[in-house]
Structures are given as structure tokens and as C-alpha cells.
Design an enzyme around this catalytic site. Structure first.
Site, mmCIF file in Angstrom:
data_model
loop_
_atom_site.group_PDB
_atom_site.id
_atom_site.type_symbol
_atom_site.label_atom_id
_atom_site.label_comp_id
_atom_site.label_asym_id
_atom_site.label_seq_id
_atom_site.Cartn_x
_atom_site.Cartn_y
_atom_site.Cartn_z
ATOM 1 N N CYS A 23 16.309 -1.211 -8.077
ATOM 2 C CA CYS A 23 16.219 -0.627 -6.732
ATOM 3 C C CYS A 23 15.083 -1.197 -5.893
ATOM 4 O O CYS A 23 14.530 -0.514 -5.024
ATOM 5 C CB CYS A 23 16.090 0.894 -6.811
ATOM 6 S SG CYS A 23 17.407 1.699 -7.737
ATOM 7 N N GLY A 27 16.517 -6.320 -11.975
ATOM 8 C CA GLY A 27 17.037 -5.011 -12.344
ATOM 9 C C GLY A 27 18.159 -4.534 -11.430
ATOM 10 O O GLY A 27 18.435 -5.098 -10.366
ATOM 11 N N HIS A 28 18.782 -3.441 -11.852
ATOM 12 C CA HIS A 28 19.955 -2.889 -11.167
ATOM 13 C C HIS A 28 19.678 -2.491 -9.722
ATOM 14 O O HIS A 28 18.591 -2.010 -9.384
ATOM 15 C CB HIS A 28 20.489 -1.677 -11.935
ATOM 16 C CG HIS A 28 19.580 -0.478 -11.885
ATOM 17 N ND1 HIS A 28 19.680 0.495 -10.923
ATOM 18 C CD2 HIS A 28 18.556 -0.095 -12.681
ATOM 19 C CE1 HIS A 28 18.772 1.428 -11.117
ATOM 20 N NE2 HIS A 28 18.065 1.091 -12.180
ATOM 21 N N ASP A 29 20.663 -2.747 -8.882
ATOM 22 C CA ASP A 29 20.643 -2.325 -7.471
ATOM 23 C C ASP A 29 19.529 -2.960 -6.650
ATOM 24 O O ASP A 29 19.225 -2.504 -5.549
ATOM 25 C CB ASP A 29 20.546 -0.797 -7.357
ATOM 26 C CG ASP A 29 21.761 -0.095 -7.932
ATOM 27 O OD1 ASP A 29 22.809 -0.099 -7.272
ATOM 28 O OD2 ASP A 29 21.669 0.439 -9.053
ATOM 29 N N THR A 30 18.923 -4.003 -7.178
ATOM 30 C CA THR A 30 17.901 -4.724 -6.410
ATOM 31 C C THR A 30 18.580 -5.644 -5.398
ATOM 32 O O THR A 30 19.645 -6.214 -5.675
ATOM 33 C CB THR A 30 16.992 -5.519 -7.365
ATOM 34 O OG1 THR A 30 16.072 -4.601 -7.967
ATOM 35 C CG2 THR A 30 16.203 -6.598 -6.655
#
Length: 312
Positions: free
Chosen positions: A237, A217-220
Site C-alpha cells: 500500500c 508489496g501488495h497494492d503498491t
């Protein structure tokens, strides 16, 4: 996400047609989500529950839906819909650019790198030396890939964040303006999907190996030398520290940290942060030995019920 050049508070207010509190020449350097903000950034907040967190964050410009007392050294942008206006700013500074070819003319591709037929390489993509990009890989705009990286067929880098706000008419998407960054010596299996950051970067660090059909997922941020087996789902995240091992079909909730050298057994569900140097199993995931003791105890319940009935 940093802007190409410094803007003033008044210039940003003009783009989104908002009122502002602060010096009209107050410098604005970029925009970011609250977990990655730094001085000079805009952060948005649209619920009183999170006002203090946003106002006290490292961000120095707060896009907010109510005029409140402005902290010293900061500025406010007053909006009736901060979510909408954050999207307007993302679109303004990171507009979508259509592709004109399978491999963009603006892409930078290193020495001895092989790109197999059918793969797409978007605008401003950077790929290092000695990489192999197998057939039908899609690499969205602004992705950065290091040296000695292997990406197997069907994997997609740079898909939008799964980030929506519920409205009376349905769901509005928060537009993604971030990137995917793959460091040196990373292997990605086939049919993986790596979402780009909303405003920052989704990062897979040096030496990590990822199996087929994994979603990130995003910003991980995934640390160095991690092993992630097939069908793992990682929410946005998440911070996964160095040398973590995650076995097949593990699900990980958003905004938690997995400590270095942790091992998570197959089909576990991770709902909270996990400490380093321990093994975990189950749903919700807990320390391996503790979880198996719980399972052993549960198996004894039918015998205990039978004994109680006999005593009656």
C-alpha cells in the site's frame, strides 16, 4: 475487485451465511480494501477502532462483526468473523485455477514478444508487443503487462500479499484476489518479487526501471520513470510518485507516500511519507543535509565528554 455481474445484498449474505441490514435487493458491485473502495463495494471491519472509518468510507456495504447504526444509503453484513467471510467471498469470486501447461491457453501474447524457455505464464495473463520474458520468470494468473517490457530471469509477478491475522492457533492469511499491472517500457531485473493486490492492483507505471532482487508489496503503486536499485524492499500500500530514485537496500514501511522526484540514498529506512523534490538519507530517513549535520554533531560527542571531564 469488481464482480462479473451485480449481486444483491441477499445473494452475498447467502454465500457467507450472514445476517444483513438493508434492502435485500441492495446492489453489490464488488469488494475492496478500505484504501481502494468505491460505491457498490464491500469493505470488512472487525475492530471497534476502525468502525467509523469503514462506515464513512466510499464503500456502500460494510461487513462488520457487530450490528451498528447503518448510514443512510448503505447496507451491513453482520458476521461473527468478517476476516473469514471476506476470504470466503474472495475464493468464491476469484477461485484458484491450476495450470495445465507452462503457457496457459487463455494467455494473450502480443506481436514480436519473446518468452524464453522455462518461463510460466498463467491463466488470463496479458502481455503486450515487443516484450522479452527471460528464462524461469513466473507470471501468475490475471497479470497485465504492457508493450516493450523486459523481465529478467527468475522474477515472479503475482505472489500473494503478506497479510495475516493472528489467531489463537497461529496466523490466518487474507487471500489475495487482485492483480499485478506492468505498464509500457518497464524493465524488471532478475529475482524480483511483485506481490499482487489483495483486492486491487499492484501497479508499476510507464518507463520505470527496477534492478535485481527488489521486492514490491501488495497494492503498491510505483509511478512513471522511477529508478529503483537492487535489494530495495517496499511494503504494501505504498504510493511512489513519478520520477523517484531509490538506491540500494532501502526499506520502506507500509501505507506511505514518496513524493515525485524524491531521491532516497542507499540503506535508508523510510518510516513516514516523504515530500517531493528532496533528497533523503538515514534511518529514519530525513533530508540529506539535515541528517549529515546530525551525524557530524554525534561525532563531536566524545570530544565534548573529554572536555567536560577535564573541566571537572
Amino acid at each position: 475487485m469488481k464482480f462479473p455481474q451485480t449481486h444483491t445484498l441477499q445473494q452475498i449474505a447467502t454465500i457467507i451465511s450472514s445476517e444483513y441490514v438493508g434492502d435485500s435487493n441492495f446492489p453489490v458491485l464488488g469488494m475492496n480494501e478500505i484504501h481502494v473502495v468505491s460505491p457498490g463495494d464491500i469493505v470488512f471491519v472487525d475492530h471497534p477502532k476502525y468502525y467509523d472509518k469503514a462506515l464513512q468510507s466510499a464503500a456502500t456495504v460494510i461487513l462488520i462483526n457487530k450490528e451498528v447504526e447503518c448510514p443512510e444509503g448503505k447496507a451491513l453484513l453482520i458476521s461473527d468473523d468478517p476476516f473469514r467471510d471476506f476470504n470466503i467471498l474472495t475464493t468464491y469470486f476469484k477461485p484458484f485455477k491450476k495450470a495445465d501447461s507452462l503457457i496457459s491457453e487463455t494467455a494473450k501474447i502480443g506481436k514480436n514478444t519473446i518468452i524464453q524457455p522455462g518461463s510460466f505464464v498463467g491463466n488470463n495473463v496479458s502481455i503486450g508487443d515487443n516484450c522479452i520474458i527471460h528464462a524461469n520468470v513466473s507470471i501468475y494468473d490475471n497479470t497485465s503487462i504492457g508493450n516493450n517490457v523486459t523481465i529478467h530471469a527468475g522474477t515472479i509477478l503475482g505472489t500473494d500479499a503478506f497479510y495475516y491475522q493472528k489467531r489463537p492457533h497461529g496466523f490466518d492469511k487474507l487471500i489475495s484476489g487482485g492483480r499485478v499491472v506492468i505498464e509500457d517500457d518497464v524493465d524488471l531485473g532478475s529475482s524480483c518479487t511483485i506481490d499482487k493486490g489483495v483486492t486491487g492492483d499492484t501497479i508499476i507505471k510507464e518507463g520505470t526501471k527496477i534492478d535485481n532482487q527488489v521486492h514490491v508489496g501488495h497494492d503498491t503503486v510505483i509511478g512513471k520513470k522511477c529508478l529503483i536499485a537492487s535489494q530495495v524492499g517496499i511494503s504494501g500500500c505504498v504510493v511512489i510518485e513519478d520520477e523517484v530514485t531509490i538506491w540500494g537496500q532501502v526499506g520502506i514501511t507500509s501505507a506511505i507516500t514518496i513524493g515525485s522526484k524524491a531521491i532516497i540514498s542507499a540503506q535508508s529506512g523510510v518510516s513516514k511519507s516523504l515530500e517531493a523534490n528532496k533528497s533523503y538519507f538515514g534511518t529514519p530517513a530525513d533530508e540529506f543535509r539535515k541528517k549529515y549535520k546530525e551525524i557530524a554533531s554525534i561525532r563531536q560527542i566524545p570530544d565534548l565528554i573529554d572536555k567536560l571531564k577535564k573541566n571537572e
